[in-house]
Design a protein around this motif. Structure first.
Motif: not given
Length: 244
Positions: A104-107, A114-117, A157-160
């Motif tokens: 999460g930190i890196l992304a 970065v989310s809870k979606a 992470v929601q997308h690369l």
């Protein structure tokens, strides 16, 4: 050998000590080959990352995606301190292994969402599958094409991230491991965790919202029955590749 810098975030001493012991055991390290900093109890000192073989960031109860006003002040402090290192790590391609919280930190640093979606995973083993890029990556050398690893996370992470390489995926969570540059790695799962370690975390964090507390015993039983051993090799490969 230059030591590996191990940054930890867990406020519970028992969980932090067990995680540190796991990093040593699974990485093939002795305590004097590391510098351990518990960020929940001390401030980040001035660091010259050239003094270290690499950086390893452990997991913790904080969520990068929580709104600032909802963050625990201690968690906000830890997040800011780790994020302060990321520009140097990514710009200089410093060897880095972020475990769970670390992805999460890196992304987030790289500008990804970065989310809870979606893509959160309940506590337990998750089947990770190598991508073609993962199969060619030296940190995954010697691992099977598919293997189970322990997870338990509310956000993902929601997308690369732009410029990152996708190494491992799973059905519930597509981004289980990524790389940025040649040496900056992060996993959504816990490469250091075995059944005994995860059982301890279930007991410690059973009231932290990861699962209904009454499910703790059944989760412990599930973890005891799980065949989780392949992720150990990731830490061993990381240490072997970057020890200098």
């Amino acid at each position: 050998m230059k030591p590996f810098l191990i940054l930890q975030l867990r406020p519970e001493a028992e969980a932090s000590d067990d995680e540190y012991a796991a990093f040593l055991a699974k990485g093939g390290l002795s305590a004097d080959q590391t510098r351990r900093i518990r960020l929940e109890s001390e401030d980040m000192p001035d660091l010259d990352l050239a003094d270290y073989s690499g950086v390893i960031v452990g997991g913790g109860p904080g969520c990068v995606s929580d709104a600032p006003e909802k963050k625990d002040p201690l968690e906000a402090k830890i997040e800011a301190e780790i994020l302060s290192l990321m520009p140097q790590i990514t710009a200089q391609d410093v060897p880095f292994m972020g475990c769970c919280y670390g992805i999460g930190i890196l992304a987030h640093h790289l500008g990804a969402t970065v989310s809870k979606a979606q893509y959160g995973e309940p506590v337990g083993p998750s089947l990770c599958v190598q991508t073609p890029e993962g199969a060619a990556d030296p940190i995954l050398a010697g691992l099977p094409d598919q293997f189970h690893a322990f997870v338990g996370h509310k956000e993902a992470v929601q997308h690369l991230p732009e410029g990152a390489v996708h190494l491992l995926s799973s059905g519930p969570c597509p981004f289980q491991m990524i790389r940025y540059g040649q040496n900056v790695y992060a996993t959504q799962f816990h490469p250091e965790a075995d059944s005994a370690g995860f059982e301890l975390r279930i007991r410690i964090y059973k009231n932290k919202g990861y699962f209904p507390p009454e499910e703790a015993d059944s989760l412990i039983h599930m973890c005891r029955a799980a065949d989780v051993h392949a992720p150990d090799r990731i830490l061993r490969n990381f240490v072997s590749r970057y020890a200098r």
